[in-house]
Design an enzyme around this catalytic site. Structure first.
Site, PDB file in Angstrom:
ATOM      1  N   GLY A 278      37.382 -47.853  65.768  1.00 30.69           N
ATOM      2  CA  GLY A 278      36.557 -48.554  64.793  1.00 30.69           C
ATOM      3  C   GLY A 278      35.515 -47.732  64.075  1.00 30.69           C
ATOM      4  O   GLY A 278      34.759 -48.265  63.282  1.00 30.69           O
ATOM      5  N   GLU A 320      39.725 -45.147  71.089  1.00 28.86           N
ATOM      6  CA  GLU A 320      40.967 -45.276  70.324  1.00 28.86           C
ATOM      7  C   GLU A 320      40.745 -45.125  68.827  1.00 28.86           C
ATOM      8  O   GLU A 320      40.977 -46.059  68.060  1.00 28.86           O
ATOM      9  CB  GLU A 320      41.586 -46.656  70.597  1.00 28.86           C
ATOM     10  CG  GLU A 320      41.908 -46.887  72.053  1.00 28.86           C
ATOM     11  CD  GLU A 320      42.315 -48.314  72.371  1.00 28.86           C
ATOM     12  OE1 GLU A 320      43.022 -48.518  73.372  1.00 28.86           O
ATOM     13  OE2 GLU A 320      41.913 -49.244  71.639  1.00 28.86           O
ATOM     14  N   PRO A 321      40.306 -43.954  68.380  1.00 30.07           N
ATOM     15  CA  PRO A 321      40.081 -43.801  66.946  1.00 30.07           C
ATOM     16  C   PRO A 321      41.408 -43.697  66.187  1.00 30.07           C
ATOM     17  O   PRO A 321      42.326 -42.998  66.621  1.00 30.07           O
ATOM     18  CB  PRO A 321      39.325 -42.472  66.854  1.00 30.07           C
ATOM     19  CG  PRO A 321      39.795 -41.704  68.053  1.00 30.07           C
ATOM     20  CD  PRO A 321      40.055 -42.721  69.131  1.00 30.07           C
ATOM     21  N   GLY A 322      41.511 -44.409  65.091  1.00 27.40           N
ATOM     22  CA  GLY A 322      42.691 -44.267  64.234  1.00 27.40           C
ATOM     23  C   GLY A 322      42.234 -43.728  62.896  1.00 27.40           C
ATOM     24  O   GLY A 322      42.429 -42.566  62.547  1.00 27.40           O
ATOM     25  N   ARG A 360      44.370 -52.388  50.664  1.00 31.73           N
ATOM     26  CA  ARG A 360      43.030 -52.544  51.234  1.00 31.73           C
ATOM     27  C   ARG A 360      41.994 -53.062  50.229  1.00 31.73           C
ATOM     28  O   ARG A 360      41.101 -53.801  50.572  1.00 31.73           O
ATOM     29  CB  ARG A 360      42.568 -51.225  51.859  1.00 31.73           C
ATOM     30  CG  ARG A 360      43.460 -50.761  53.026  1.00 31.73           C
ATOM     31  CD  ARG A 360      42.803 -49.668  53.849  1.00 31.73           C
ATOM     32  NE  ARG A 360      41.663 -50.141  54.589  1.00 31.73           N
ATOM     33  CZ  ARG A 360      40.422 -50.007  54.215  1.00 31.73           C
ATOM     34  NH1 ARG A 360      40.142 -49.328  53.123  1.00 31.73           N
ATOM     35  NH2 ARG A 360      39.441 -50.504  54.938  1.00 31.73           N
ATOM     36  N   TYR A 364      40.481 -56.391  51.539  1.00 36.99           N
ATOM     37  CA  TYR A 364      39.141 -56.281  52.142  1.00 36.99           C
ATOM     38  C   TYR A 364      38.051 -55.979  51.123  1.00 36.99           C
ATOM     39  O   TYR A 364      36.936 -55.656  51.510  1.00 36.99           O
ATOM     40  CB  TYR A 364      39.088 -55.159  53.190  1.00 36.99           C
ATOM     41  CG  TYR A 364      40.220 -55.117  54.160  1.00 36.99           C
ATOM     42  CD1 TYR A 364      40.451 -56.167  55.050  1.00 36.99           C
ATOM     43  CD2 TYR A 364      41.059 -54.021  54.209  1.00 36.99           C
ATOM     44  CE1 TYR A 364      41.487 -56.105  55.947  1.00 36.99           C
ATOM     45  CE2 TYR A 364      42.102 -53.949  55.116  1.00 36.99           C
ATOM     46  CZ  TYR A 364      42.310 -54.996  55.979  1.00 36.99           C
ATOM     47  OH  TYR A 364      43.336 -54.926  56.883  1.00 36.99           O
ATOM     48  N   CYS A 391      52.810 -57.384  39.507  1.00 39.02           N
ATOM     49  CA  CYS A 391      52.589 -58.575  38.684  1.00 39.02           C
ATOM     50  C   CYS A 391      51.515 -59.447  39.297  1.00 39.02           C
ATOM     51  O   CYS A 391      51.801 -60.526  39.823  1.00 39.02           O
ATOM     52  CB  CYS A 391      53.890 -59.346  38.551  1.00 39.02           C
ATOM     53  SG  CYS A 391      55.087 -58.333  37.724  1.00 39.02           S
ATOM     54  N   GLU A 392      50.311 -58.949  39.276  1.00 45.05           N
ATOM     55  CA  GLU A 392      49.211 -59.648  39.916  1.00 45.05           C
ATOM     56  C   GLU A 392      47.912 -59.041  39.393  1.00 45.05           C
ATOM     57  O   GLU A 392      47.759 -57.820  39.419  1.00 45.05           O
ATOM     58  CB  GLU A 392      49.308 -59.406  41.437  1.00 45.05           C
ATOM     59  CG  GLU A 392      48.399 -60.226  42.213  1.00 45.05           C
ATOM     60  CD  GLU A 392      49.088 -60.845  43.448  1.00 45.05           C
ATOM     61  OE1 GLU A 392      48.383 -61.437  44.224  1.00 45.05           O
ATOM     62  OE2 GLU A 392      50.319 -60.729  43.604  1.00 45.05           O
TER      63      GLU A 392
HETATM   64  N1  LLP Z   1      42.047 -50.039  69.082  1.00 48.71           N
HETATM   65  C1  LLP Z   1      42.364 -51.322  68.841  1.00 48.71           C
HETATM   66  C2  LLP Z   1      42.573 -52.215  69.965  1.00 48.71           C
HETATM   67  C3  LLP Z   1      42.481 -51.789  67.532  1.00 48.71           C
HETATM   68  O1  LLP Z   1      42.782 -53.055  67.309  1.00 48.71           O
HETATM   69  C4  LLP Z   1      42.269 -50.893  66.449  1.00 48.71           C
HETATM   70  C5  LLP Z   1      42.397 -51.344  65.067  1.00 48.71           C
HETATM   71  C6  LLP Z   1      41.952 -49.558  66.744  1.00 48.71           C
HETATM   72  C7  LLP Z   1      41.837 -49.168  68.070  1.00 48.71           C
HETATM   73  C8  LLP Z   1      41.735 -48.534  65.683  1.00 48.71           C
HETATM   74  O2  LLP Z   1      40.679 -48.822  64.831  1.00 48.71           O
HETATM   75  P1  LLP Z   1      40.193 -47.702  63.796  1.00 48.71           P
HETATM   76  O3  LLP Z   1      39.582 -46.587  64.574  1.00 48.71           O
HETATM   77  O4  LLP Z   1      41.386 -47.226  63.020  1.00 48.71           O
HETATM   78  O5  LLP Z   1      39.223 -48.418  62.930  1.00 48.71           O
HETATM   79  N2  LLP Z   1      43.851 -52.736  58.448  1.00 48.71           N
HETATM   80  C9  LLP Z   1      42.419 -52.634  58.590  1.00 48.71           C
HETATM   81  C10 LLP Z   1      42.031 -52.130  59.954  1.00 48.71           C
HETATM   82  C11 LLP Z   1      42.593 -52.974  61.060  1.00 48.71           C
HETATM   83  C12 LLP Z   1      42.299 -52.368  62.396  1.00 48.71           C
HETATM   84  C13 LLP Z   1      43.044 -53.030  63.465  1.00 48.71           C
HETATM   85  N3  LLP Z   1      42.777 -52.507  64.772  1.00 48.71           N
HETATM   86  C14 LLP Z   1      41.869 -51.727  57.503  1.00 48.71           C
HETATM   87  O6  LLP Z   1      42.639 -51.261  56.682  1.00 48.71           O
HETATM   88  O7  LLP Z   1      40.673 -51.509  57.427  1.00 48.71           O
END
Ligand code: LLP
Length: 463
Positions: A278, A320-322, A360, A364, A391-392
């Site tokens: 997050g 858990e960084p994504g 996004r 959002y 088309c939006e």
């Molecule tokens: N761990 C869990 C359990 C999660 O549900 C998520 C994201 C992450 C880790 C990774 O979060 P991050 O570090 O990437 O923020 N589609 C949305 C974000 C949805 C995130 C869902 N869960 C967007 O584009 O902002």
């Protein structure tokens, strides 16, 4: 984009969507390193380069739109997280942000683990050689088949999200003659300061088991009784694109509080806690993300302090960084198709992609930056809105941005910080083909996810 009151009063050319006025940046050709991948620069001709390659060449070779991913930047960021947390903690990259087999291999090589949340993500991880024990399996509604596959493959942990799932996983594991390591995902009741759709720790939503009212404690009670599972810890993920560490502080405090209650009630000290992902990234120059070492220090200190005051052994922490790893490492390269000035309003710049490659903004209200990348320009800035070809009317990629006033069809523009949740959330709306992901490194480019073709589309349409 800086939000300032306009000294000379309202002027059409800089009225932003939200009614604020904004001055254009001093130099439209400058590339803010905060929002662009590490190896991005400009060559002598003014074209933007990444990994030593000009975008003009990448566009010729791979077409547009395309996601261009800086592999060395990805590896550096992954390594920075790994190093920041050290040997006493685990970093699980959240595959939902962007997953491909090349990415899995990079993560493996850089010593990271992987968080997956569907059978498809698990299949990608395993097919690229990620050892199952380094995989965490998530999701609020895992199917019986997914649970069976995950247990049979030997994933390192399954994160349980409901009372039903505690029983399902325990029974599946027992039937397979295994004891599955699990964590329980709880909601700690934190209001994360982010968009409602990506906040996940308040109670009124679908993820996790609420701490409030004793539900989480009851889940722990049941999990501890079942032979098929070994409860190794508690999981909390408070949301996404968060800058303020106070939410994590409250979450850690409450998770440790539960660990203490578990110790007091069952005489068991759970060995792990997972604080989720997050952490926010810079989409525009206004965003100020924290560095991994600052985050690691802050989280470790919070957990250690909380455990000391609860007289608990400090558990092993995982995160858990994504977005924070992959987000800044890629940009989307588009070709400008039309430029439409609307008197007194703004100029609409249409590109050859749109909400199908970046949902996004529509979903959002996300803010992005954009730059002319095939050349530099000294023309006057114009307030632009970058839109797609769908088309939006909500098909907006960048809501408010300044681009040079001489922008013309055929120019290449790029939107930085699109590495996370853009390709992974891409669609085929209007039967538009999903763009490729091209990885660049040390002067070489290679396609890691190829462009979709009409043949791909028609293959699914079995008529
Ligand atoms: N761990 C869990 C359990 C999660 O549900 C998520 C994201 C992450 C880790 C990774 O979060 P991050 O570090 O990437 O923020 N589609 C949305 C974000 C949805 C995130 C869902 N869960 C967007 O584009 O902002």
């Amino acid at each position: 984009m800086s939000r300032s009151a306009h000294p000379a009063g309202p002027r059409h050319a800089d009225v932003l969507t939200d009614g604020h006025y904004s001055a254009p940046p001093a130099d439209l050709n400058a590339l803010d390193p905060k929002v662009w991948a590490h190896t991005v620069g400009r060559d002598a001709d003014g074209a933007v380069t990444v990994g030593g390659l000009p975008v003009t060449r990448l566009a010729e070779e791979y077409g547009t739109p395309a996601y261009i991913l800086d592999e060395s930047d990805f590896r550096e960021r992954a390594r920075a997280w790994r190093t920041a947390f050290g040997a006493d903690a685990d970093v699980f990259y959240a595959g939902k942000a962007f997953l491909s087999r090349a990415v899995v291999r990079w993560l493996h090589e850089e010593g990271l683990n992987l968080d997956v949340c569907s059978g498809g993500e698990l299949a990608t991880a395993l097919s690229a050689g990620m050892p199952a024990e380094r995989v965490a399996f998530h999701g609020n509604n895992k199917s019986p088949e997914e649970i069976e596959r995950a247990v049979a493959a030997g994933v390192g942990r399954i994160v349980l999200d409901s009372f039903q799932e505690i029983v399902r996983v325990a029974h599946t594991a027992q039937a397979l003659g295994k004891r599955q390591r699990v964590q329980i995902r709880i909601t700690v009741g934190v209001e994360a300061h982010t968009h409602e759709f990506i906040a996940t720790a308040h109670e009124d939503q679908k993820f996790g088991i609420p701490l409030a009212g004793g539900q989480a404690a009851e889940a722990v009670r049941r999990a501890l009784q079942l032979d098929g599972i070994e409860l190794i810890g508690i999981h909390s993920h408070i949301g996404s694109q968060i800058f303020d560490m106070s939410g994590f502080e409250v979450a850690a405090h409450r998770v440790v509080g539960l660990l203490k209650d578990i110790r007091d009630e069952h005489g068991v000290e759970l060995p792990e806690i997972d604080l989720g992902g997050g952490l926010g990234i810079a989409y525009t120059s206004d965003d100020d993300p924290r560095e991994p070492h600052e985050i690691a220090k802050a989280l470790t200190e919070i957990v250690t302090r909380e455990c000391e005051s609860a007289r608990l052994r400090t558990p092993r922490i995982s995160v858990e960084p994504g977005r924070a790893i992959v987000g800044p490492t890629a940009f989307t390269l588009y070709e400008v198709g039309t430029v439409k000035p609307l008197d007194g309003l703004r100029t609409y710049v249409s590109v050859d992609g749109g909400m199908s490659d970046n949902i996004r903004t529509a979903l959002y209200d996300a803010e992005y930056s954009v730059a002319l990348v095939s050349r530099t320009s000294d023309a006057e800035p114009m307030l632009a809105r970058v839109v797609g070809k769908h088309c939006e009317s909500g098909d907006i990629v960048v809501k408010d941005a300044f681009l040079p006033g001489d922008l013309a069809p055929g120019d290449l523009i790029a939107v930085p910080a699109t590495g996370a949740y853009c390709r992974s959330m891409a669609s085929n709306y209007n039967h538009v083909l999903r763009p490729p992901v091209v990885a660049v490194r040390d002067g070489e480019a290679r396609v890691i996810v190829r462009r979709e073709t009409e043949e791909d589309l028609l293959r699914l349409d079995v008529g």
